[in-house]
Design an enzyme around this catalytic site. Sequence first.
Site, PDB file in Angstrom:
ATOM      1  N   ASN A 109       0.816  -1.225   0.000  1.00  0.00           N
ATOM      2  CA  ASN A 109       0.000   0.000   0.000  1.00  0.00           C
ATOM      3  C   ASN A 109       0.846   1.270   0.000  1.00  0.00           C
ATOM      4  O   ASN A 109       0.538   2.216  -0.719  1.00  0.00           O
ATOM      5  CB  ASN A 109      -0.966  -0.009   1.188  1.00  0.00           C
ATOM      6  CG  ASN A 109      -1.958  -1.152   1.105  1.00  0.00           C
ATOM      7  OD1 ASN A 109      -2.009  -1.857   0.094  1.00  0.00           O
ATOM      8  ND2 ASN A 109      -2.743  -1.361   2.149  1.00  0.00           N
ATOM      9  N   LYS A 282     -10.748  16.967 -51.268  1.00  0.00           N
ATOM     10  CA  LYS A 282     -10.770  17.270 -49.832  1.00  0.00           C
ATOM     11  C   LYS A 282      -9.430  17.118 -49.125  1.00  0.00           C
ATOM     12  O   LYS A 282      -8.617  16.271 -49.456  1.00  0.00           O
ATOM     13  CB  LYS A 282     -11.811  16.379 -49.130  1.00  0.00           C
ATOM     14  CG  LYS A 282     -13.222  16.765 -49.531  1.00  0.00           C
ATOM     15  CD  LYS A 282     -14.229  16.273 -48.538  1.00  0.00           C
ATOM     16  CE  LYS A 282     -14.144  17.042 -47.248  1.00  0.00           C
ATOM     17  NZ  LYS A 282     -15.051  16.467 -46.268  1.00  0.00           N
ATOM     18  N   ASN A 284      -8.710  16.996 -45.127  1.00  0.00           N
ATOM     19  CA  ASN A 284      -9.401  17.038 -43.833  1.00  0.00           C
ATOM     20  C   ASN A 284      -8.440  17.285 -42.662  1.00  0.00           C
ATOM     21  O   ASN A 284      -7.355  16.708 -42.620  1.00  0.00           O
ATOM     22  CB  ASN A 284     -10.152  15.725 -43.607  1.00  0.00           C
ATOM     23  CG  ASN A 284     -11.212  15.497 -44.661  1.00  0.00           C
ATOM     24  OD1 ASN A 284     -11.823  16.441 -45.146  1.00  0.00           O
ATOM     25  ND2 ASN A 284     -11.406  14.245 -45.027  1.00  0.00           N
ATOM     26  N   GLU A 289      -8.893  17.561 -35.387  1.00  0.00           N
ATOM     27  CA  GLU A 289     -10.140  16.945 -34.919  1.00  0.00           C
ATOM     28  C   GLU A 289      -9.876  15.950 -33.793  1.00  0.00           C
ATOM     29  O   GLU A 289     -10.650  15.839 -32.843  1.00  0.00           O
ATOM     30  CB  GLU A 289     -10.854  16.239 -36.076  1.00  0.00           C
ATOM     31  CG  GLU A 289     -11.450  17.223 -37.068  1.00  0.00           C
ATOM     32  CD  GLU A 289     -11.993  16.526 -38.318  1.00  0.00           C
ATOM     33  OE1 GLU A 289     -13.127  16.802 -38.690  1.00  0.00           O
ATOM     34  OE2 GLU A 289     -11.272  15.701 -38.916  1.00  0.00           O
ATOM     35  N   TYR A 316      -6.675   2.148   2.562  1.00  0.00           N
ATOM     36  CA  TYR A 316      -6.538   1.553   1.229  1.00  0.00           C
ATOM     37  C   TYR A 316      -7.710   0.623   0.942  1.00  0.00           C
ATOM     38  O   TYR A 316      -8.150  -0.132   1.801  1.00  0.00           O
ATOM     39  CB  TYR A 316      -5.214   0.757   1.126  1.00  0.00           C
ATOM     40  CG  TYR A 316      -5.041   0.122  -0.245  1.00  0.00           C
ATOM     41  CD1 TYR A 316      -4.463   0.830  -1.291  1.00  0.00           C
ATOM     42  CD2 TYR A 316      -5.496  -1.173  -0.496  1.00  0.00           C
ATOM     43  CE1 TYR A 316      -4.332   0.270  -2.555  1.00  0.00           C
ATOM     44  CE2 TYR A 316      -5.372  -1.744  -1.767  1.00  0.00           C
ATOM     45  CZ  TYR A 316      -4.791  -1.008  -2.784  1.00  0.00           C
ATOM     46  OH  TYR A 316      -4.673  -1.572  -4.030  1.00  0.00           O
TER      47      TYR A 316
HETATM   48  N1  ARG Z   1      -1.964  -3.775  -7.225  1.00  0.00           N
HETATM   49  C1  ARG Z   1      -2.297  -2.930  -6.133  1.00  0.00           C
HETATM   50  C2  ARG Z   1      -2.664  -1.531  -6.626  1.00  0.00           C
HETATM   51  O1  ARG Z   1      -2.357  -1.213  -7.703  1.00  0.00           O
HETATM   52  C3  ARG Z   1      -1.110  -2.811  -5.216  1.00  0.00           C
HETATM   53  C4  ARG Z   1      -1.488  -2.690  -3.780  1.00  0.00           C
HETATM   54  C5  ARG Z   1      -2.151  -3.912  -3.372  1.00  0.00           C
HETATM   55  N2  ARG Z   1      -2.463  -3.909  -1.993  1.00  0.00           N
HETATM   56  C6  ARG Z   1      -3.312  -4.774  -1.473  1.00  0.00           C
HETATM   57  N3  ARG Z   1      -3.510  -4.689  -0.226  1.00  0.00           N
HETATM   58  N4  ARG Z   1      -3.893  -5.693  -2.198  1.00  0.00           N
HETATM   59  O2  ARG Z   1      -3.284  -0.757  -5.939  1.00  0.00           O
END
Ligand code: ARG
Length: 395
Positions: A109, A282, A284, A289, A316
């Site tokens: 995390n 043409k 374009n 665009e 998280y």
């Molecule tokens: N693949 C996860 C992401 O991109 C990484 C972190 C994963 N953490 C977890 N506790 N599963 O966020």
Amino acid sequence: MSHIRGRFSKAAGKLVAEYTASIPVDLRLYPYDIAGSIAHAKMLAKQGIISEKEATVITEGLGSIRGEIEQGKFQFKTELEDIHMNIEARLIKKVGEIGRKLHTARSRNDQVALDLRLFAKEAISDTLARLKKFQRALISLAEANKGVVMPGYTHLQPAQPVLLAHHLLAYFEMLKRDASRFSDCLKRVDVMPLGSGALAGVAYNVDRDFLARELGFSQISQNSIDAVSDRDFVMEYEAAASLCMMHLSRLAEEIILWSSEVFNFVELDEAYATGSSIMPQKKNPDVAELVRGKTGRVYGRLMALLTTMKALPLSYNRDLQEDKEGFFDTVDTILATLEVFTGMLKTLQIKAESTERAVERGYILATDLADYLVKKGEAFWSARSIVARLWSYAM
Ligand code: ARG
């Protein structure tokens, strides 16, 4: 029965692994993941949490994994979910038991938050460099056409004559504000999150200032729960990118109008236009665009992440994994747009006879005539009504 069941659950397992894996998207974080792990290993050794020798084995192993990835020899595995686990599993395979110590005092995390911040810092500096090149192209075009006069518009109606340079440099100002938004976003990206662990911090005497210095951050995060769940910086970049794309899209729209038969103010270089399959006459303005078209896509990425995050409880949650695809796509889209558009501007031909002819139509000097009468002593509103009568007589 159990045979069928076994096969079924295997198939489901594979499906779930594919559904939850981020490796197809996050593998491009590898340089940041490795840099983060090397700094982390050095810090662990410096603090006596692992030995110097172990840190050397780990950092050398990581260095050679970087080589494998760069040479296309690395086998990414979906079962290993993400870039962090792919690299770590390979490290353990390469250097054995010692490799298992790298994940001491960290979590994926805080690791993924770090990787994304390192990526974002580079993305911002690339974006700023391309913005500068685009601004230079605007200035060159303005300078090359210094004396060219064109109608200035309000409501897309010819309003007053202006210099083409004046009009072009309006975009210079917009991009100046864009650059300042990206630079401002960098201040909040430039925060080192390692040491947050999964959410509650880590139970080791880590040196976070050392990590920040080693990885080039000017600050460390203050609250571990916030640090692992904060993606403000991604949305700030996406918001700055949305505004910038909106500006580029407005100029693209003008180039589309100006290159049409109706305006005929500019000639696009062939490299930035395409022909029609059935109408040989043409030419374009496809590139312009697509600048306009891709703007919607960038706005969408911002809305997607804002929506993903609006009801996430701390800290998280796996939903956050959805941040990367949109972020990478936003960075890729704006960088490519700035580069291609710079080329288009550099090769754009201004048809001065045509812009100047347009100034002669539509009684565009009406305001100047009223101003002239004011300078001769008329009150403005009276001068305006005299000019209105003149206009109606001329019509
Ligand atoms: N693949 C996860 C992401 O991109 C990484 C972190 C994963 N953490 C977890 N506790 N599963 O966020």
